[in-house]
Design a protein around this motif. Structure first.
Motif, mmCIF file in Angstrom:
data_model
loop_
_atom_site.group_PDB
_atom_site.id
_atom_site.type_symbol
_atom_site.label_atom_id
_atom_site.label_comp_id
_atom_site.label_asym_id
_atom_site.label_seq_id
_atom_site.Cartn_x
_atom_site.Cartn_y
_atom_site.Cartn_z
ATOM 1 N N GLY A 80 0.843 -1.189 0.000
ATOM 2 C CA GLY A 80 0.000 0.000 0.000
ATOM 3 C C GLY A 80 0.874 1.234 0.000
ATOM 4 O O GLY A 80 1.891 1.268 0.689
ATOM 5 N N ILE A 81 0.503 2.241 -0.790
ATOM 6 C CA ILE A 81 1.220 3.517 -0.763
ATOM 7 C C ILE A 81 0.218 4.605 -0.389
ATOM 8 O O ILE A 81 -0.855 4.703 -0.983
ATOM 9 C CB ILE A 81 1.891 3.810 -2.126
ATOM 10 N N TYR A 82 0.589 5.362 0.595
ATOM 11 C CA TYR A 82 -0.311 6.397 1.131
ATOM 12 C C TYR A 82 0.411 7.726 1.228
ATOM 13 O O TYR A 82 1.604 7.761 1.514
ATOM 14 C CB TYR A 82 -0.780 5.995 2.546
ATOM 15 N N PRO A 83 -0.319 8.818 1.010
ATOM 16 C CA PRO A 83 0.303 10.125 1.240
ATOM 17 C C PRO A 83 0.403 10.391 2.737
ATOM 18 O O PRO A 83 -0.517 10.018 3.476
ATOM 19 C CB PRO A 83 -0.664 11.111 0.583
ATOM 20 N N THR A 84 1.501 10.989 3.214
ATOM 21 C CA THR A 84 1.563 11.315 4.649
ATOM 22 C C THR A 84 0.507 12.366 4.972
ATOM 23 O O THR A 84 -0.050 12.380 6.052
ATOM 24 C CB THR A 84 2.932 11.891 5.067
ATOM 25 N N ASP A 85 0.262 13.230 4.019
ATOM 26 C CA ASP A 85 -0.769 14.234 4.205
ATOM 27 C C ASP A 85 -2.012 13.750 3.451
ATOM 28 O O ASP A 85 -2.024 13.675 2.227
ATOM 29 C CB ASP A 85 -0.250 15.566 3.642
ATOM 30 N N ASP A 115 -3.295 14.034 -5.561
ATOM 31 C CA ASP A 115 -1.963 14.242 -6.151
ATOM 32 C C ASP A 115 -1.257 12.904 -6.345
ATOM 33 O O ASP A 115 -0.587 12.680 -7.350
ATOM 34 C CB ASP A 115 -1.083 15.113 -5.240
ATOM 35 N N LEU A 116 -1.420 12.025 -5.358
ATOM 36 C CA LEU A 116 -0.785 10.710 -5.452
ATOM 37 C C LEU A 116 -1.384 9.930 -6.622
ATOM 38 O O LEU A 116 -0.676 9.276 -7.384
ATOM 39 C CB LEU A 116 -0.961 9.947 -4.134
ATOM 40 N N ARG A 117 -2.705 10.044 -6.783
ATOM 41 C CA ARG A 117 -3.337 9.327 -7.885
ATOM 42 C C ARG A 117 -2.802 9.847 -9.226
ATOM 43 O O ARG A 117 -2.442 9.075 -10.113
ATOM 44 C CB ARG A 117 -4.860 9.490 -7.828
ATOM 45 N N ASP A 118 -2.733 11.171 -9.355
ATOM 46 C CA ASP A 118 -2.192 11.761 -10.591
ATOM 47 C C ASP A 118 -0.788 11.253 -10.863
ATOM 48 O O ASP A 118 -0.445 10.898 -11.983
ATOM 49 C CB ASP A 118 -2.113 13.293 -10.476
ATOM 50 N N ALA A 119 0.019 11.248 -9.804
ATOM 51 C CA ALA A 119 1.412 10.844 -9.961
ATOM 52 C C ALA A 119 1.505 9.385 -10.405
ATOM 53 O O ALA A 119 2.263 9.044 -11.317
ATOM 54 C CB ALA A 119 2.165 11.050 -8.649
ATOM 55 N N LEU A 120 0.712 8.523 -9.797
ATOM 56 C CA LEU A 120 0.751 7.105 -10.170
ATOM 57 C C LEU A 120 0.291 6.919 -11.611
ATOM 58 O O LEU A 120 0.852 6.122 -12.358
ATOM 59 C CB LEU A 120 -0.116 6.277 -9.215
ATOM 60 N N GLU A 121 -0.729 7.686 -12.011
ATOM 61 C CA GLU A 121 -1.199 7.576 -13.396
ATOM 62 C C GLU A 121 -0.097 7.982 -14.367
ATOM 63 O O GLU A 121 0.124 7.336 -15.381
ATOM 64 C CB GLU A 121 -2.445 8.444 -13.604
ATOM 65 N N LYS A 122 0.594 9.060 -14.028
ATOM 66 C CA LYS A 122 1.670 9.514 -14.912
ATOM 67 C C LYS A 122 2.801 8.485 -14.962
ATOM 68 O O LYS A 122 3.345 8.208 -16.026
ATOM 69 C CB LYS A 122 2.208 10.867 -14.447
ATOM 70 N N GLU A 175 11.044 0.014 -4.890
ATOM 71 C CA GLU A 175 11.837 1.122 -4.355
ATOM 72 C C GLU A 175 11.950 2.264 -5.353
ATOM 73 O O GLU A 175 11.930 3.430 -4.994
ATOM 74 C CB GLU A 175 13.246 0.643 -3.983
ATOM 75 N N ILE A 176 12.077 1.894 -6.616
ATOM 76 C CA ILE A 176 12.235 2.927 -7.637
ATOM 77 C C ILE A 176 10.961 3.748 -7.787
ATOM 78 O O ILE A 176 11.003 4.980 -7.841
ATOM 79 C CB ILE A 176 12.682 2.292 -8.965
ATOM 80 N N VAL A 177 9.822 3.077 -7.788
ATOM 81 C CA VAL A 177 8.562 3.816 -7.892
ATOM 82 C C VAL A 177 8.422 4.749 -6.695
ATOM 83 O O VAL A 177 8.071 5.925 -6.829
ATOM 84 C CB VAL A 177 7.365 2.839 -7.981
ATOM 85 N N GLN A 178 8.735 4.230 -5.538
ATOM 86 C CA GLN A 178 8.624 5.047 -4.342
ATOM 87 C C GLN A 178 9.528 6.276 -4.423
ATOM 88 O O GLN A 178 9.121 7.391 -4.127
ATOM 89 C CB GLN A 178 9.003 4.178 -3.157
ATOM 90 N N GLU A 179 10.758 6.056 -4.888
ATOM 91 C CA GLU A 179 11.675 7.189 -4.992
ATOM 92 C C GLU A 179 11.221 8.193 -6.042
ATOM 93 O O GLU A 179 11.353 9.392 -5.865
ATOM 94 C CB GLU A 179 13.087 6.699 -5.324
ATOM 95 N N ARG A 180 10.679 7.681 -7.144
ATOM 96 C CA ARG A 180 10.222 8.605 -8.186
ATOM 97 C C ARG A 180 9.045 9.430 -7.685
ATOM 98 O O ARG A 180 8.942 10.618 -7.996
ATOM 99 C CB ARG A 180 9.844 7.831 -9.456
ATOM 100 N N ARG A 226 10.675 12.099 -5.514
ATOM 101 C CA ARG A 226 11.557 13.060 -6.161
ATOM 102 C C ARG A 226 10.894 13.812 -7.289
ATOM 103 O O ARG A 226 11.022 15.012 -7.418
ATOM 104 C CB ARG A 226 12.737 12.330 -6.762
ATOM 105 N N GLU A 227 10.228 13.055 -8.161
ATOM 106 C CA GLU A 227 9.692 13.714 -9.351
ATOM 107 C C GLU A 227 8.359 14.379 -9.051
ATOM 108 O O GLU A 227 7.984 15.343 -9.693
ATOM 109 C CB GLU A 227 9.527 12.690 -10.486
ATOM 110 N N PHE A 228 7.638 13.877 -8.069
ATOM 111 C CA PHE A 228 6.321 14.442 -7.784
ATOM 112 C C PHE A 228 6.275 15.105 -6.411
ATOM 113 O O PHE A 228 5.236 15.571 -5.979
ATOM 114 C CB PHE A 228 5.251 13.359 -7.897
ATOM 115 N N LEU A 229 7.405 15.141 -5.738
ATOM 116 C CA LEU A 229 7.538 15.810 -4.450
ATOM 117 C C LEU A 229 6.446 15.411 -3.461
ATOM 118 O O LEU A 229 5.844 16.242 -2.791
ATOM 119 C CB LEU A 229 7.540 17.333 -4.643
ATOM 120 N N LEU A 230 6.172 14.112 -3.409
ATOM 121 C CA LEU A 230 5.152 13.634 -2.478
ATOM 122 C C LEU A 230 5.829 12.972 -1.288
ATOM 123 O O LEU A 230 6.800 12.248 -1.451
ATOM 124 C CB LEU A 230 4.264 12.605 -3.179
#
Lengths: 603, 390
Positions: free
Chosen positions: A304-309, A315-322, A355-360, A363-367
């Protein structure tokens, strides 16, 4: 039979074990064919992502087209399709290979054959590719090119007598390697006048052009303005642009013919309409049979991946779609957690992919994100005969309702210098591995085969392997089916409440040790708070381990006079800042690092 | 300028050695700078006096009530330097009739002559850094004196007629047992000190302990013991007649540190010397920390530049000032008064009611008519209270 035009084309991949110099060789070939001036190149041209460059791995397949004037005086078109170099990305490798007719196998002259060298070679052989071995890093003091050649002949069964000995890093014998690519790798064939048959081997989303589909034309030809059909998805489009790949850019052209590798754009809005592996043909003049395509990406690790906020869920959904647009292997669907709120259940090829998805995302989506313990898919049969596929430990039914449970087993190949065999046996045994056999590659190195539960591998196996073999062992694995197993759900309670995000499924014999280590680790990584917090690990309501996080130190009640005020304020600000990255569980604040740390328990 | 400026601070950055917990602006092996440093200090003191004369002339409140000579180790330099700067302040500034003049002192750094010189320039309060009565611990925290040295120093001051003496001790030191600490507290009580400061150790960036924190953290008493030490000191000192008036400070009534009370109450002050801070109006400035740089800046300054060595300047907004009011006043055991707040800022406390209610509900504060004061629990988690106001 290849046409005269096709005889001047070579479509090939470079395959190698990680760090054997695949991307460096790709760069040298690009440079030596004069496509780019040396000063225009930054290191590893094809690794576009920062993350790829930092980690020294290729994650995404990339393609590039070059012109080369060979010693026979003819000008050849070389299409190089770069492949990822990690076991998690085998799927991407096989995609790339399907678009090729040949492969360059890079082997480190000092290290010799490694687990992924073999894995990649087998993929290439499965795709019926001609393989040209290249011995790299011959300028290293420890290089033993003759020995490595011998190894290639004995272990893989390839003729290595003509293998070029090069140093990609120092540009030694690169021309020889390119000459041999032209001489030994076959050209594409395929009737240029037959109905269109093109393989989709990758796709990318471009905000202006829509989805850009990477294709390899097997038969026929395609022009701008053609009406095309995706045979698997059944979607129709009109081609708006065609072209070739140049490093970092697209070079449009009017037509692609059988044997060409390039891209097409057709105002495609949705990446899902262009399934990788699908066959493109004309609506009016269909080819009778689609290309075989290849195995779909198989997600083996879920979390599971969750936003801390919580407010950042959209925003997380947008980022995952991208991300998914460029990474078809990533899957996600919404889920909720009592502890973490709204987030997504994501599927990955392996732990590195995860790990790579998490880092992206960070870093790339500042989440700021929190991820739950990774899980595999378990198969459950309930006493009522229902069959359940379980990828989220939270949803595990009560044990009294479970008739039997199965877990995925992989066939693991571990290649290692022989002095570490004992260590590896110990490790594999500890991880519930079943020994199959072991063969000597040469006098010093062995290839060990084990059957292992995948849930033991995603749980920090790779790090443990590296540390027990000083980094020398390499690992490759593939799914080998499911086996019945005695599994239990381990829950973690903080301050008496179960944190569902930390639950995971474990073999019953491992539960006690794992629970204790997790409680210890959490105790160390959750900062002290204003009150004492019990950390408990339990199985089926029974507490098997307990630690206590003591109330925190009053800390800085030191002097506070005149000049200290500014400093005191700064310290307090720092303290507050640290709290922001924490997630509130009831009354307990847990930092993101705590989640990560329990996933990596050093033995 | 409407507010009074009751305090002057003089910083003496020289030390014979650096204690392992120390992150203050102090230096060893810079004795060769002493002469120049004090010249610069005098020049800065003169400028401060001119500044007050220029901008504070219409204000009757600009009489100085306290002078504090801190460090470093002020007693490590020849005493004539100290008396010359203290005398310069008392000469150049308008003083109240009975100012409090404090000097910080390390055990074993004074003799009869030094003490007489301090006395002659008006110094009337001594703050001695004992830290621990265990020689083993003193050694392990880099103090270069013994418990015996402390007793002799204390006696020497008493014999010379000093009555107002503070003793600093630290709890939570590496390797310190409950018994080590209670012995220290009892030793201090036995001296009859009129004032005791009990600090809990903080491992601050810039200290040797911070650099060694990997190993140091392991030898610290655990939190429960550390809190027990604090509460032991509190009880023992109160029962020997000292009154707990600030988180870390205890005094026989009438012997509270006026200088520090002014600071906690948000009064303005001028600070002279390397790294010293001044707080005038809504401006808080800090001097250059390096003595060499400080000296150079003062020597090369224009005559009209009243703060020649200042390196940073912080302008405090009204809300900054209000927040600091809480930040500092909550340190005081009698807490804050709603009336004081209204008088000072011309508005009621209601703007902060949410934060204050939260702190009350968490059990850190308690309301008592006009006052809000820290609970015993609040003492242990004071940073949580303060953090609400940054």
């Amino acid at each position: 039979m290849p046409s005269e035009r096709q005889k001047l084309i070579r479509n090939f991949s470079i395959i190698a074990h990680i760090d054997h110099g695949k991307s460096t060789l790709a760069d040298r070939i690009i440079e030596n064919t004069g496509l780019l001036e040396k000063r225009q190149m930054h290191d590893q041209m094809l690794d576009n992502m920062d993350l790829e460059r930092e980690r020294g791995i290729t994650i995404k397949a990339q393609a590039v087209r070059m012109k080369y004037k060979a010693r026979d005086g003819k000008i050849y078109t070389l299409n190089l399709i770069d492949t990822p170099g990690h076991v998690d990305f085998n799927y991407e490798v096989s995609r790339s290979l399907a678009a090729c007719d040949g492969a360059v196998l890079v082997v480190d002259a000092a290290q010799g054959i490694e687990a992924q060298t073999l894995a990649n070679v087998y993929l290439a052989i499965d795709s019926n590719l001609e393989i040209l071995p290249v011995i790299n890093k011959i300028d290293l003091p420890s290089a033993q090119p003759d020995l490595v050649k011998q190894e290639i002949e004995e272990v893989i069964g390839l003729d290595a007598s003509y293998a070029p000995c090069i140093s990609a890093k120092n540009n030694i014998n690169i021309d020889d390697a390119i000459e041999k690519i032209v001489a030994y790798l076959p050209p594409p064939s395929g009737d240029e006048d037959a109905p269109l048959k093109a393989l989709i081997f990758d796709s990318k989303y471009d905000p202006y052009k829509g989805v850009i589909v990477h294709i390899c034309v097997r038969e026929g030809r395609v022009k701008v303005g053609d009406d095309i059909l995706m045979m698997n998805t059944g979607k129709n489009f009109t081609v708006t642009e065609l072209g070739f790949f140049r490093p970092g850019e697209f070079a449009p052209c009017d037509e692609l013919l059988a044997g060409d590798v390039g891209y097409l754009a057709a105002s495609i809005k949705n990446v899902r309409d262009t399934a990788v592996g699908d066959t493109v043909t004309h609506i009016e003049r269909k080819t009778d049979k689609p290309l075989p395509g290849y195995k779909k990406a198989q997600q083996m690790v879920f979390c599971g991946i969750y936003p801390t906020d919580g407010g950042k869920y959209p925003d997380l959904r947008d980022a995952l779609e991208k991300l998914q647009m460029n990474d078809a292997a990533l899957s996600f669907e919404p889920e909720t957690s009592m502890a973490l709120g709204f987030g997504f259940r994501c599927g990955f090829l392996g732990l590195l992919h995860y790990e790579i998805v998490q880092e992206r995302l960070e870093r790339e989506f500042l989440l700021d994100i929190i991820s739950t313990a990774p899980s595999v898919i378990y198969k459950i049969e309930t006493i009522t005969g229902d069959k359940i596929s379980l990828d989220n430990p939270t949803n595990m039914p009560d044990p009294s309702h479970i008739e039997r449970m199965e877990e995925p087993i992989v066939k693991a190949a571990i290649m290692t210098p022989k002095e570490y065999v004992g260590n590896i046996m110990e490790l594999c045994q500890e991880r519930r591995g079943t020994y199959i056999n072991m063969d000597y590659i040469d006098a010093n190195r062995v290839n060990m085969h084990y059957l292992m539960p995948l849930n033991e591998i995603i749980y920090d196996f790779f790090d443990a392997l590296k540390s027990k073999t000083r980094g020398y062992a390499s690992l490759d694995y593939e799914l080998n089916g499911y086996e019945e197993s005695e599994l239990v759900k381990l829950d973690i309670m903080l301050n008496g409440e179960v944190v569902d995000a930390l639950s995971f499924i474990v073999h019953k014999d491992k539960a006690y040790a794992r629970g204790r280590r997790m409680a210890e680790k959490l105790k160390d990584s959750i900062p002290r708070q204003n009150f004492e917090i019990p950390v408990q690990a339990c199985v089926g309501g029974k507490i098997i381990a307990r630690e206590t996080i003591k109330a925190f130190r009053k800390d800085v009640l030191a002097k506070c006079y005149g000049g200290d005020i500014t400093r005191k304020k700064k310290l307090l600000e720092k303290q507050k800042e640290g709290k922001k990255r924490m997630k509130q569980f009831g009354s307990v604040e847990v930092p993101q690092e705590a989640f990560m740390s329990v996933l990596k328990l050093d033995e | 300028m409407t507010e009074k400026v009751p305090s002057v601070y003089l910083h003496i950055p020289f030390c014979a050695s650096k204690c392992y917990y120390c992150d203050f602006n102090s230096y060893v092996n810079k004795e060769h700078l002493i002469e120049e440093y004090f010249n610069a200090l005098k020049s800065e003191i003169n400028k401060g006096a001119e500044f007050l004369a220029e901008y504070g002339s219409h204000d009757t409140g600009t009489e100085l009530e306290t002078i504090y000579v801190g460090g470093g180790t002020p007693t490590s330099v020849p005493p004539r330097f100290i008396s010359s700067v203290v005398s310069l302040v008392t000469d150049r500034y308008k003083m109240t009739s009975d100012p409090e003049i404090t000097i910080e002192c390390n055990p074993g750094t004074v003799n009869d002559n030094k003490i007489k010189e301090y006395k002659s320039c008006g110094i009337n309060r001594i703050s001695i850094g004992l830290q621990s009565s265990s020689d083993r611990i003193l050694k392990s925290i880099g103090r270069n004196h013994t418990y015996e040295d402390f007793l002799r120093t204390f006696d020497l001051f008493t014999k010379n007629g000093f009555e107002n003496i503070n003793v600093d001790i630290i709890e939570g030191l590496p390797g310190q047992s409950l018994k080590d600490f209670s012995d220290t507290v009892n030793a201090v009580i036995n001296t009859g000190a009129k004032h005791v400061s009990v600090y809990s150790l903080s491992i601050s960036e810039g200290s040797k302990f911070y650099r060694d924190s990997d190993s140091i953290m392991k030898s610290l008493p655990d939190d429960e013991d550390e809190r027990m030490m604090y509460h032991y000191a509190r009880k023992a000192l109160i029962s020997s007649g000292l009154h707990h008036y600030e988180i870390s400070n205890f005094a026989i009534p009438g012997f509270e540190s006026m200088h520090n009370l002014f600071c906690w109450k948000g009064e303005r002050y001028l600070g002279f010397g390397a790294g010293a801070h001044s707080f005038i109006g809504n401006r808080r400035s800090a001097n250059m920390s390096e003595p060499e740089e400080y000296i150079r800046r003062v020597e090369n300054s224009e005559s009209t530049d009243y703060f020649p060595a200042s390196e940073t300047l912080e302008l405090l907004s009204d809300s900054d000032l209000e927040n600091e009011f809480f930040l500092l006043r909550f340190r005081l055991i009698d807490g804050i008064s709603k009336t004081d707040f209204r008088n000072k800022f011309g508005k009621s406390l209601d703007t902060y009611i949410e934060k204050l209610d939260k702190l009350i509900s968490e059990g850190y504060l308690v309301e008592n008519d006009d006052r809000l004061i820290m609970t015993l629990r609040g003492l242990d988690y004071a940073n949580n209270i303060f953090a609400e106001f940054v």
